[in-house]
Design an enzyme around this catalytic site. Structure first.
Site, short mmCIF file in Angstrom:
data_model
loop_
_atom_site.label_atom_id
_atom_site.label_comp_id
_atom_site.label_asym_id
_atom_site.label_seq_id
_atom_site.Cartn_x
_atom_site.Cartn_y
_atom_site.Cartn_z
N ASN A 7 18.76 75.12 4.58
CA ASN A 7 19.21 73.99 3.63
C ASN A 7 18.44 74.48 2.15
OD1 ASN A 7 19.45 71.63 2.09
ND2 ASN A 7 19.06 70.48 3.73
N ARG A 99 23.96 74.37 4.58
CA ARG A 99 24.31 73.20 3.63
C ARG A 99 25.01 73.75 2.35
NH1 ARG A 99 20.83 70.16 -0.06
NH2 ARG A 99 22.02 68.97 -1.13
N HIS A 188 25.96 64.57 -1.43
CA HIS A 188 25.35 63.90 -0.59
C HIS A 188 26.22 63.32 0.59
CE1 HIS A 188 22.12 62.25 -3.61
NE2 HIS A 188 21.81 63.43 -3.31
N LEU A 217 19.03 56.95 -1.67
CA LEU A 217 18.35 56.99 -2.72
C LEU A 217 17.18 57.67 -2.50
CD1 LEU A 217 18.34 52.82 -3.12
CD2 LEU A 217 19.94 54.61 -4.22
N ASN A 219 15.52 61.60 -4.96
CA ASN A 219 15.69 62.08 -6.18
C ASN A 219 16.76 62.01 -6.98
OD1 ASN A 219 12.98 62.83 -6.92
ND2 ASN A 219 13.14 64.32 -5.31
N ARG A 249 17.82 62.39 -13.67
CA ARG A 249 19.11 62.34 -14.18
C ARG A 249 19.50 60.99 -14.76
NH1 ARG A 249 21.85 64.91 -8.92
NH2 ARG A 249 19.66 65.51 -8.17
N GLY A 339 14.21 59.15 0.27
CA GLY A 339 13.04 58.75 -0.11
C GLY A 339 12.85 57.46 -0.42
N GLY A 341 15.23 54.84 -0.66
CA GLY A 341 15.96 53.91 0.41
C GLY A 341 15.15 53.60 1.73
N GLU A 342 14.44 54.75 2.16
CA GLU A 342 13.60 54.61 3.34
C GLU A 342 12.25 53.79 3.18
OE1 GLU A 342 13.67 58.32 5.61
OE2 GLU A 342 15.75 58.59 4.93
N GLU A 392 19.79 65.13 7.62
CA GLU A 392 20.78 66.41 7.14
C GLU A 392 20.79 67.46 7.90
OE1 GLU A 392 19.48 65.82 3.28
OE2 GLU A 392 21.29 65.57 2.47
#
Ligand code: ADP
Length: 408
Positions: A7, A99, A188, A217, A219, A249, A339, A341-342, A392
Site C-alpha cells: 500500500n 492498492r 477511497h 474522514l 487526512n 486540501r 482517523g 471518523g473512528e 484497507e
C-alpha cells in the site's frame, strides 16, 4: 494461501503478509503474520523502516535512501531474515496485492497485473501523478525480487465508484470533457466498500437491502452513498481534491476563485496546486495544523481560527451528508471511519446533530466510549450509526483471494 499486500502513499510504503488457510477468507480480519512501514516524512532522504510480527517481534531500521524500490527490497528482507522472519523464503508468497489509486474508467474490478495493466497504470499517472507512479515502482520492485511468475493483483481505489450513474459522475462542463475522460471517479473506494460490507455484517442484514452513507474522514476525507452494495454517489471527483474540507486540501471551492487568482494575481498552475492541496483545509484555515487533535487543543485555549476551521469542516460535512441522503432517498445507517471518523467523538456528535429530523439519534455514552465496529445509535434511533475500523490492507488481501479464485 500467503498474500503480501503493498500500500503505497506519497511519502510512505506500507506492507503486510496475511495467511488465509480456510477455503474462503474469514469474516473478521486475522492478524497479519508480518507488517512493515517505510516512512520518509521525518528526515530528508532517510527511510525509516518499522517492522512488527504476529509473534510480537519488532525492528526499527533507518536507511539513507529516497528510492522506493531499494526501501521495499530492504523492508522485504525482514520478512524472510532475522528476528522478524515470518517465512523461510520468498517462494512461500502466493500472490501480491497492490492498492492502485487510479484505475480510470477501464478498471471496474481488481485484475491480475499484466504488461497491459502496467501500461494503463502508467498512462493514468497523468491523473494521479504521485500515487500511480509509486504503485508502478512497487509492482516493478516485486517483479525484480520475486521474478515475473508471481501473480500480482491491482486493487483500484476508484473501482468501487465505477457504478456511479452518469448524472452523478459527469460534470456539467462542455460535453467534450466527457469524451476526454473528465468525470467524477471518486477515491477511497477500497475503504468505502470494506465499510459497506462490514456494516451489513454488524447489522446482520443483507447488503443488497441497505442504504448507507460512509464517512471516510482521515487526512483525506470523502463520503459515499451506497445502495444495494453499490456506490451511487461520492464527494471526491476527478481528483481527490473535490468534496469535503480535508487536512490540507480545500475540497470543493468555487472554480471562479481559480480564474480570479490566475487573472488578477498572476497565479501559476504550480502555486494553485500547492495552495489547494497543501496549504488549505484544516491547516490553511486554523493556521495551527492539519491534525484535528492539535486543532481541538488550540480551540480549548481560545484560538478563534481553529474554531473556525472546525466549524467549516462540520458545516461542509453536514451539507455533503445531506447531498448523499438525497441521492439515496432514505438511510439505514451512517458509518464513520478513518482517523477522524473512528476517533473523534466530537466530530461524530456535531455531524449527527442536525439530522434528528430523520430520526437519527446518537447515544452519547456509546459515542464517547472509544467504539470500534459498534453501533452508537440510541436504541430508538430510526437510523443506525456505526463506527467501523477501516481495514484497507485486509480488504486488498480479500480482493486478491477473490481475483485468484475468480469471484468478485
Ligand atoms: P490517512 O488519510 O493519512 O490514512 P488517517 O485515517 O490516519 O489518515 O487519519 C489521520 C487524521 O485522523 C489525523 O490528521 C487526525 O486529525 C485524526 N485523528 C487521529 N486520531 C485522532 C483522535 N484521537 N482524535 C481526533 N482526531 C484524530
Amino acid at each position: 494461501m500467503k498474500i503480501l499486500v503493498l500500500n503505497a502513499g506519497s511519502s510512505s510504503q506500507k506492507s503486510c503478509l496475511y495467511e488465509i488457510s480456510e477455503p474462503r477468507p474469514p469474516d473478521r480480519p486475522p492478524t497479519p503474520l508480518w507488517e512493515a512501514t517505510v516512512d520518509w516524512t521525518h528526515h530528508q532522504g532517510i527511510a525509516e523502516i518499522e517492522v512488527k510480527t504476529a509473534k510480537g517481534e519488532t525492528l526499527n531500521l533507518e536507511i539513507p535512501t529516497q528510492d522506493r524500490a531499494e526501501a521495499i527490497a530492504r523492508m522485504l528482507d525482514t520478512l524472510w531474515e532475522g528476528k522478524t522472519k515470518a517465512i523461510d523464503n520468498p517462494s512461500e508468497v502466493d500472490v501480491v496485492g497492490h492498492r492502485v489509486v487510479h484505475g480510470g474508467q477501464d478498471y471496474r474490478h481488481s485484475v491480475r497485473i499484466t504488461a497491459d495493466v502496467k501500461a494503463a497504470i502508467d498512462r493514468l499517472t497523468q491523473l494521479a501523478p504521485v500515487h500511480n507512479r509509486a504503485n508502478l515502482e512497487g509492482i516493478e520492485a516485486i517483479d525484480r525480487i520475486f521474478g515475473p511468475n508471481l501473480p500480482q493483483i491491482a486493487v483500484f481505489d476508484t473501482a468501487f465508484h465505477s457504478s456511479l450513474p452518469d448524472a452523478a459522475a459527469i460534470y456539467p462542463g462542455p460535453y467534450r470533457w466527457v469524451e476526454r475522460g473528465i468525470r467524477r471517479y471518486g477515491f477511497h473506494g477500497i475503504s468505502h466498500q470494506y465499510c459497506a460490507r462490514r456494516a451489513a455484517q454488524l447489522l446482520n442484514r443483507d447488503l443488497q437491502d441497505l442504504r448507507l452513507i460512509v464517512c471516510h474522514l482521515g487526512n483525506g476525507c470523502s463520503l459515499s452513498a451506497v445502495s444495494g452494495g453499490e456506490s451511487i454517489d461520492t464527494t471526491m471527483g476527478f481528483t481527490p481534491l473535490d468534496g469535503l474540507m480535508m487536512g490540507t486540501r480545500s475540497g470543493a471551492v468555487d472554480p471562479g476563485i481559480l480564474i480570479h487568482l490566475m487573472r488578477q494575481e498572476g497565479y501559476s498552475v504550480d502555486r494553485l496546486d500547492r495552495e489547494l492541496n497543501q496549504e488549505s483545509g484544516l491547516k490553511g484555515i486554523s493556521g495551527v495544523a492539519a491534525d484535528l487533535r492539535q486543532i481541538a487543543t488550540a480551540i480549548e485555549t481560545g484560538n478563534a481560527q481553529a474554531q473556525l476551521a472546525l466549524d467549516i469542516f462540520i458545516h461542509r460535512l453536514r451539507s455533503s451528508i445531506g447531498a448523499m441522503l438525497a441521492s439515496l432517498g432514505g438511510l439505514d445507517a451512517l458509518v464513520f471511519t478513518a482517523g477522524i471518523g473512528e476517533n473523534s467523538a466530537l466530530v461524530r456528535a456535531l455531524a449527527c446533530q442536525n439530522f434528528d429530523f430523520i430520526g437519527l439519534k446518537l447515544e452519547p455514552e456509546k459515542n464517547q466510549d472509544r467504539p470500534v465496529d459498534r453501533d452508537i445509535a440510541a436504541p430508538d434511533s430510526k437510523v443506525r450509526i456505526l463506527v467501523i475500523h477501516t481495514q484497507e490492507d485486509w480488504a486488498i488481501a480479500q480482493q486478491c483471494w477473490r481475483t485468484n479464485h475468480q469471484v468478485q
